[in-house]
Design a protein around this motif. Structure first.
Motif, PDB file in Angstrom:
ATOM      1  N   SER A 177      45.655  33.951  46.752  1.00 36.57           N
ATOM      2  CA  SER A 177      46.432  34.418  45.607  1.00 36.57           C
ATOM      3  C   SER A 177      47.723  35.060  46.100  1.00 36.57           C
ATOM      4  O   SER A 177      47.722  35.786  47.103  1.00 36.57           O
ATOM      5  N   LYS A 178      48.831  34.811  45.408  1.00 42.56           N
ATOM      6  CA  LYS A 178      50.114  35.364  45.820  1.00 42.56           C
ATOM      7  C   LYS A 178      50.264  36.778  45.274  1.00 42.56           C
ATOM      8  O   LYS A 178      50.644  36.982  44.120  1.00 42.56           O
ATOM      9  N   GLN A 179      49.952  37.748  46.102  1.00 42.85           N
ATOM     10  CA  GLN A 179      50.142  39.154  45.792  1.00 42.85           C
ATOM     11  C   GLN A 179      49.889  39.975  47.039  1.00 42.85           C
ATOM     12  O   GLN A 179      49.420  39.460  48.056  1.00 42.85           O
ATOM     13  N   LYS A 180      50.197  41.255  46.958  1.00 42.99           N
ATOM     14  CA  LYS A 180      50.049  42.149  48.097  1.00 42.99           C
ATOM     15  C   LYS A 180      48.648  42.762  48.115  1.00 42.99           C
ATOM     16  O   LYS A 180      48.070  43.048  47.072  1.00 42.99           O
ATOM     17  N   ILE A 181      48.136  43.001  49.322  1.00 41.16           N
ATOM     18  CA  ILE A 181      46.821  43.602  49.455  1.00 41.16           C
ATOM     19  C   ILE A 181      46.800  45.029  48.899  1.00 41.16           C
ATOM     20  O   ILE A 181      45.766  45.515  48.438  1.00 41.16           O
ATOM     21  N   ARG A 182      47.953  45.681  48.900  1.00 45.28           N
ATOM     22  CA  ARG A 182      48.036  47.056  48.387  1.00 45.28           C
ATOM     23  C   ARG A 182      47.577  47.137  46.928  1.00 45.28           C
ATOM     24  O   ARG A 182      46.933  48.101  46.518  1.00 45.28           O
ATOM     25  N   LEU A 183      47.896  46.134  46.146  1.00 46.54           N
ATOM     26  CA  LEU A 183      47.517  46.137  44.742  1.00 46.54           C
ATOM     27  C   LEU A 183      46.003  46.093  44.578  1.00 46.54           C
ATOM     28  O   LEU A 183      45.430  46.821  43.784  1.00 46.54           O
ATOM     29  N   LEU A 184      45.340  45.249  45.356  1.00 51.24           N
ATOM     30  CA  LEU A 184      43.885  45.176  45.294  1.00 51.24           C
ATOM     31  C   LEU A 184      43.252  46.467  45.801  1.00 51.24           C
ATOM     32  O   LEU A 184      42.215  46.907  45.296  1.00 51.24           O
ATOM     33  N   ASP A 185      43.875  47.093  46.769  1.00 52.22           N
ATOM     34  CA  ASP A 185      43.390  48.379  47.273  1.00 52.22           C
ATOM     35  C   ASP A 185      43.390  49.425  46.166  1.00 52.22           C
ATOM     36  O   ASP A 185      42.507  50.279  46.088  1.00 52.22           O
ATOM     37  N   ASP A 186      44.381  49.358  45.282  1.00 56.32           N
ATOM     38  CA  ASP A 186      44.464  50.293  44.159  1.00 56.32           C
ATOM     39  C   ASP A 186      43.445  49.969  43.071  1.00 56.32           C
ATOM     40  O   ASP A 186      42.921  50.874  42.406  1.00 56.32           O
ATOM     41  N   LEU A 187      43.145  48.687  42.859  1.00 59.82           N
ATOM     42  CA  LEU A 187      42.344  48.270  41.720  1.00 59.82           C
ATOM     43  C   LEU A 187      40.841  48.229  41.985  1.00 59.82           C
ATOM     44  O   LEU A 187      40.046  48.492  41.091  1.00 59.82           O
ATOM     45  N   LEU A 188      40.442  47.884  43.197  1.00 57.38           N
ATOM     46  CA  LEU A 188      39.020  47.732  43.480  1.00 57.38           C
ATOM     47  C   LEU A 188      38.292  49.080  43.453  1.00 57.38           C
ATOM     48  O   LEU A 188      38.857  50.098  43.854  1.00 57.38           O
ATOM     49  N   PRO A 189      37.035  49.102  43.017  1.00 55.16           N
ATOM     50  CA  PRO A 189      36.280  50.360  42.945  1.00 55.16           C
ATOM     51  C   PRO A 189      36.124  51.002  44.324  1.00 55.16           C
ATOM     52  O   PRO A 189      35.643  50.358  45.267  1.00 55.16           O
ATOM     53  N   ARG A 222      20.903  46.098  34.065  1.00 61.21           N
ATOM     54  CA  ARG A 222      21.621  46.741  35.162  1.00 61.21           C
ATOM     55  C   ARG A 222      22.981  47.205  34.675  1.00 61.21           C
ATOM     56  O   ARG A 222      23.417  46.861  33.593  1.00 61.21           O
ATOM     57  N   SER A 223      23.654  47.989  35.494  1.00 57.06           N
ATOM     58  CA  SER A 223      24.980  48.467  35.109  1.00 57.06           C
ATOM     59  C   SER A 223      25.915  47.284  34.943  1.00 57.06           C
ATOM     60  O   SER A 223      25.709  46.214  35.511  1.00 57.06           O
ATOM     61  N   SER A 224      26.963  47.464  34.140  1.00 52.67           N
ATOM     62  CA  SER A 224      27.899  46.383  33.881  1.00 52.67           C
ATOM     63  C   SER A 224      28.604  45.959  35.161  1.00 52.67           C
ATOM     64  O   SER A 224      28.732  46.734  36.091  1.00 52.67           O
ATOM     65  N   GLU A 225      29.043  44.698  35.184  1.00 50.53           N
ATOM     66  CA  GLU A 225      29.712  44.154  36.350  1.00 50.53           C
ATOM     67  C   GLU A 225      31.216  44.135  36.117  1.00 50.53           C
ATOM     68  O   GLU A 225      31.671  43.850  35.021  1.00 50.53           O
ATOM     69  N   SER A 226      31.981  44.411  37.167  1.00 41.90           N
ATOM     70  CA  SER A 226      33.434  44.455  37.061  1.00 41.90           C
ATOM     71  C   SER A 226      34.028  43.134  37.529  1.00 41.90           C
ATOM     72  O   SER A 226      33.532  42.512  38.473  1.00 41.90           O
ATOM     73  N   TYR A 227      35.100  42.751  36.861  1.00 40.04           N
ATOM     74  CA  TYR A 227      35.771  41.492  37.183  1.00 40.04           C
ATOM     75  C   TYR A 227      37.260  41.726  37.393  1.00 40.04           C
ATOM     76  O   TYR A 227      37.850  42.644  36.820  1.00 40.04           O
ATOM     77  N   LEU A 228      37.838  40.869  38.214  1.00 37.43           N
ATOM     78  CA  LEU A 228      39.281  40.797  38.371  1.00 37.43           C
ATOM     79  C   LEU A 228      39.732  39.406  37.951  1.00 37.43           C
ATOM     80  O   LEU A 228      38.992  38.432  38.099  1.00 37.43           O
ATOM     81  N   TYR A 229      40.941  39.327  37.435  1.00 38.35           N
ATOM     82  CA  TYR A 229      41.557  38.027  37.196  1.00 38.35           C
ATOM     83  C   TYR A 229      42.668  37.854  38.218  1.00 38.35           C
ATOM     84  O   TYR A 229      43.622  38.626  38.245  1.00 38.35           O
ATOM     85  N   LEU A 230      42.528  36.865  39.084  1.00 38.69           N
ATOM     86  CA  LEU A 230      43.500  36.601  40.133  1.00 38.69           C
ATOM     87  C   LEU A 230      44.234  35.288  39.849  1.00 38.69           C
ATOM     88  O   LEU A 230      43.620  34.312  39.415  1.00 38.69           O
ATOM     89  N   ARG A 231      45.537  35.304  40.099  1.00 35.23           N
ATOM     90  CA  ARG A 231      46.306  34.085  39.898  1.00 35.23           C
ATOM     91  C   ARG A 231      46.120  33.161  41.097  1.00 35.23           C
ATOM     92  O   ARG A 231      46.534  33.467  42.214  1.00 35.23           O
TER      93      ARG A 231
END
Length: 255
Positions: A191-203, A148-157
């Motif tokens: 995780s301590k971060q803003k949702i805006r950042l994940l909005d930018d990073l997620l596919p 299958r196609s490769s899977e994407s990962y995030l590293y969250l603190r």
């Protein structure tokens, strides 16, 4: 002679492409002068109104925008709402009454004119913190043996360590002020971060922002309505500023 950056200890592995939008030439000069102290910043353009900025942003990508709120024709807040993938924004204005609306649009900061340099430094500190965090959340691909196609990962603190999260396991993400709650099938991560950042990073093909406080996985949505979606038995609201985007994603006619 250019001053060294007050944030040189923060490693920013990129030039932050910056746009300044203001109908007052003097205001642009002030911000450009302040930004000259930061070698991490590259001012790629300036615009005298929001229409010019909108046209430029259709052709060129910028990372950060200093945006005046009150301008003739199209306001800064109207411009920001019109952008599908907006850059990080610092609002600048002489009118304090717009502050609530600015933060409601997830602005990095809100600066009142005339802008003191020490207050400008605090705004830039927030900018660098966000870009530094963005660089620490690493996308990587692992080949899947099934073909299958490769899977994407995030590293969250999480709890002082970086935790690897398969994006396919994410049900939804909820904003908790300076934190986010990431809901997975078997557990919930904070995780301590803003949702805006994940909005930018997620596919974009897999996730959609439905509310200032919620991002959902499209394939986990069990049902939807014009005002809410349901995932795993939980009803999540669709915000009024996100209804048009949700209409395009959820209510497009089948072919």
């Amino acid at each position: 002679m250019q001053a060294s950056s007050p944030f040189k200890e923060q490693i920013i592995e990129m030039k932050i492409k910056t746009l300044i939008v203001d109908d007052e030439p003097f205001a642009i000069e002030v911000i450009e002068g302040y930004l000259a102290n930061f070698p991490e910043i590259s001012v790629t353009a300036t615009c005298a109104n929001a229409i010019q900025a909108f046209q430029l942003l259709q052709k060129s990508k910028v990372d950060l925008m200093f945006l005046d709120v009150k301008m003739p024709g199209l306001s800064g807040t109207e411009l920001l709402r019109s952008l599908k993938n907006p850059p990080k924004v610092i609002f600048t204005t002489a009118f304090q009454d717009y502050a609530v609306e600015g933060f409601d649009l997830n602005a990095v900061d809100y600066l009142l004119k005339p802008i003191p340099f020490d207050r400008f430094l605090k705004a830039m500190d927030k900018v660098f913190d966000q870009f530094k965090l963005q660089q620490s959340i690493i996308h990587q691909s692992d080949p899947v043996l099934s073909g299958r196609s490769s899977e994407s990962y995030l590293y969250l603190r999480v709890d002082r360590k970086m935790m690897k999260v398969n994006v396919n396991d994410i049900y939804w993400i909820e904003s908790l002020k300076d934190y986010i709650k990431v809901v997975l099938k078997e557990k919930v991560l904070i995780s301590k971060q803003k949702i805006r950042l994940l909005d930018d990073l997620l596919p974009e093909s897999q996730f959609v922002r439905i509310h200032r406080s919620f991002i959902v996985s499209l394939d986990k949505v069990e049902s939807y309505h014009s005002y809410s979606v349901e995932i795993n038995g939980k009803e999540l609201p669709i915000g009024r500023y996100y209804k048009a985007a949700c209409q395009r994603r959820f209510f497009s006619p089948t072919t």
